[in-house]
Write a protein that holds these residues in place. Structure first.
Motif, PDB file in Angstrom:
ATOM      1  N   ILE A 114       0.831  -1.213   0.000  1.00 16.61           N
ATOM      2  CA  ILE A 114       0.000   0.000   0.000  1.00 16.61           C
ATOM      3  C   ILE A 114       0.864   1.261   0.000  1.00 16.61           C
ATOM      4  O   ILE A 114       0.569   2.212  -0.737  1.00 16.61           O
ATOM      5  CB  ILE A 114      -0.950  -0.003   1.212  1.00 16.61           C
ATOM      6  CG1 ILE A 114      -1.986  -1.111   1.042  1.00 16.61           C
ATOM      7  CG2 ILE A 114      -1.647   1.350   1.366  1.00 16.61           C
ATOM      8  CD1 ILE A 114      -2.839  -1.354   2.259  1.00 16.61           C
ATOM      9  N   ASN A 115       1.931   1.285   0.780  1.00 13.25           N
ATOM     10  CA  ASN A 115       2.689   2.518   0.981  1.00 13.25           C
ATOM     11  C   ASN A 115       3.837   2.749   0.002  1.00 13.25           C
ATOM     12  O   ASN A 115       4.272   3.873  -0.164  1.00 13.25           O
ATOM     13  CB  ASN A 115       3.215   2.566   2.417  1.00 13.25           C
ATOM     14  CG  ASN A 115       2.076   2.607   3.413  1.00 13.25           C
ATOM     15  OD1 ASN A 115       1.109   3.327   3.225  1.00 13.25           O
ATOM     16  ND2 ASN A 115       2.185   1.828   4.464  1.00 13.25           N
ATOM     17  N   SER A 161      -2.459   4.700  -7.550  1.00  7.86           N
ATOM     18  CA  SER A 161      -2.293   5.466  -6.315  1.00  7.86           C
ATOM     19  C   SER A 161      -2.429   4.518  -5.117  1.00  7.86           C
ATOM     20  O   SER A 161      -2.841   3.368  -5.283  1.00  7.86           O
ATOM     21  CB  SER A 161      -3.362   6.548  -6.239  1.00  7.86           C
ATOM     22  OG  SER A 161      -4.638   5.962  -6.035  1.00  7.86           O
ATOM     23  N   PRO A 162      -2.124   4.997  -3.914  1.00 11.98           N
ATOM     24  CA  PRO A 162      -2.350   4.157  -2.732  1.00 11.98           C
ATOM     25  C   PRO A 162      -3.821   3.708  -2.608  1.00 11.98           C
ATOM     26  O   PRO A 162      -4.070   2.567  -2.212  1.00 11.98           O
ATOM     27  CB  PRO A 162      -1.947   5.065  -1.566  1.00 11.98           C
ATOM     28  CG  PRO A 162      -0.923   5.979  -2.151  1.00 11.98           C
ATOM     29  CD  PRO A 162      -1.389   6.225  -3.557  1.00 11.98           C
ATOM     30  N   ASN A 163      -4.753   4.551  -2.981  1.00 17.23           N
ATOM     31  CA  ASN A 163      -6.169   4.154  -2.936  1.00 17.23           C
ATOM     32  C   ASN A 163      -6.468   3.047  -3.941  1.00 17.23           C
ATOM     33  O   ASN A 163      -7.273   2.158  -3.671  1.00 17.23           O
ATOM     34  CB  ASN A 163      -7.078   5.351  -3.177  1.00 17.23           C
ATOM     35  CG  ASN A 163      -7.157   6.257  -1.971  1.00 17.23           C
ATOM     36  OD1 ASN A 163      -6.951   5.811  -0.845  1.00 17.23           O
ATOM     37  ND2 ASN A 163      -7.440   7.516  -2.201  1.00 17.23           N
ATOM     38  N   ASP A 164      -5.818   3.107  -5.110  1.00 21.44           N
ATOM     39  CA  ASP A 164      -5.983   2.035  -6.095  1.00 21.44           C
ATOM     40  C   ASP A 164      -5.443   0.717  -5.549  1.00 21.44           C
ATOM     41  O   ASP A 164      -6.062  -0.335  -5.719  1.00 21.44           O
ATOM     42  CB  ASP A 164      -5.264   2.369  -7.401  1.00 21.44           C
ATOM     43  CG  ASP A 164      -5.848   3.574  -8.115  1.00 21.44           C
ATOM     44  OD1 ASP A 164      -7.072   3.797  -7.988  1.00 21.44           O
ATOM     45  OD2 ASP A 164      -5.072   4.292  -8.773  1.00 21.44           O
ATOM     46  N   ARG A 165      -4.277   0.782  -4.889  1.00 16.94           N
ATOM     47  CA  ARG A 165      -3.685  -0.432  -4.315  1.00 16.94           C
ATOM     48  C   ARG A 165      -4.548  -0.974  -3.176  1.00 16.94           C
ATOM     49  O   ARG A 165      -4.680  -2.184  -3.012  1.00 16.94           O
ATOM     50  CB  ARG A 165      -2.252  -0.153  -3.860  1.00 16.94           C
ATOM     51  CG  ARG A 165      -1.306   0.071  -5.050  1.00 16.94           C
ATOM     52  CD  ARG A 165       0.148   0.133  -4.643  1.00 16.94           C
ATOM     53  NE  ARG A 165       0.459   1.264  -3.804  1.00 16.94           N
ATOM     54  CZ  ARG A 165       0.739   2.488  -4.241  1.00 16.94           C
ATOM     55  NH1 ARG A 165       0.745   2.742  -5.532  1.00 16.94           N
ATOM     56  NH2 ARG A 165       1.029   3.459  -3.392  1.00 16.94           N
ATOM     57  N   LYS A 166      -5.174  -0.087  -2.406  1.00 13.85           N
ATOM     58  CA  LYS A 166      -6.114  -0.535  -1.366  1.00 13.85           C
ATOM     59  C   LYS A 166      -7.304  -1.240  -2.007  1.00 13.85           C
ATOM     60  O   LYS A 166      -7.797  -2.245  -1.483  1.00 13.85           O
ATOM     61  CB  LYS A 166      -6.587   0.641  -0.521  1.00 13.85           C
ATOM     62  CG  LYS A 166      -5.546   1.158   0.426  1.00 13.85           C
ATOM     63  CD  LYS A 166      -6.060   2.366   1.197  1.00 13.85           C
ATOM     64  CE  LYS A 166      -4.973   2.986   2.044  1.00 13.85           C
ATOM     65  NZ  LYS A 166      -5.429   4.208   2.730  1.00 13.85           N
ATOM     66  N   GLY A 167      -7.776  -0.725  -3.133  1.00 16.51           N
ATOM     67  CA  GLY A 167      -8.872  -1.365  -3.852  1.00 16.51           C
ATOM     68  C   GLY A 167      -8.486  -2.741  -4.367  1.00 16.51           C
ATOM     69  O   GLY A 167      -9.277  -3.689  -4.305  1.00 16.51           O
ATOM     70  N   LYS A 204      -8.492  -5.065  -1.447  1.00 20.35           N
ATOM     71  CA  LYS A 204      -9.873  -5.406  -1.079  1.00 20.35           C
ATOM     72  C   LYS A 204     -10.433  -6.479  -2.019  1.00 20.35           C
ATOM     73  O   LYS A 204     -11.069  -7.431  -1.580  1.00 20.35           O
ATOM     74  CB  LYS A 204     -10.734  -4.150  -1.132  1.00 20.35           C
ATOM     75  CG  LYS A 204     -12.147  -4.330  -0.681  1.00 20.35           C
ATOM     76  CD  LYS A 204     -12.887  -3.010  -0.701  1.00 20.35           C
ATOM     77  CE  LYS A 204     -14.343  -3.188  -0.309  1.00 20.35           C
ATOM     78  NZ  LYS A 204     -15.069  -1.907  -0.333  1.00 20.35           N
TER      79      LYS A 204
END
Length: 85
Positions: A34-35, A45-51, A54
Motif C-alpha cells: 500500500i505505501n 495510487s495508494p487508494n488504487d492499491r487498497k482497492g 480489497k
C-alpha cells in the motif's frame, strides 16, 4: 526461538489459525504494497492499491486457494514491476 519451536510442535490446524490471526495484527507485506509506489508507472495510487487489496481479499474469501494473501500480494508486486512498453 523458544516460541518458534513451540509453534511448530502445535497441530497444523492450530498453526494455521495462529498465523492467520497474526497477519491481521501486523503485516509488512501488505503495508509495503500500500505505501510503496508499486504500479506508479501504470498510474496506481495508494487508494488504487487498497482497492486491489480489497478485491484480492474478497476473491480469497470466496474461492479456496493454495496461496495466502501475502503470496498473492508478492506476486502482484512483481507484476507491477514489469516495465510498460
Amino acid at each position: 526461538m523458544i516460541l518458534k519451536k513451540i509453534f511448530y510442535k502445535l497441530p497444523f490446524n492450530f498453526q494455521s489459525y495462529v498465523a492467520r490471526l497474526s497477519s491481521y495484527v501486523n503485516n509488512g507485506v501488505i503495508d509495503d504494497f500500500i505505501n510503496f509506489p508499486y504500479g506508479k508507472e501504470y498510474g496506481l495510487s495508494p487508494n488504487d492499491r487498497k482497492g486491489i487489496l480489497k478485491r484480492l481479499k474478497a476473491s480469497l474469501a470466496s474461492v479456496d486457494s493454495a496461496t495466502s494473501l501475502e503470496a498473492q500480494i508478492t506476486l502482484f508486486k512483481q507484476v507491477l514491476k514489469i516495465k510498460k512498453k
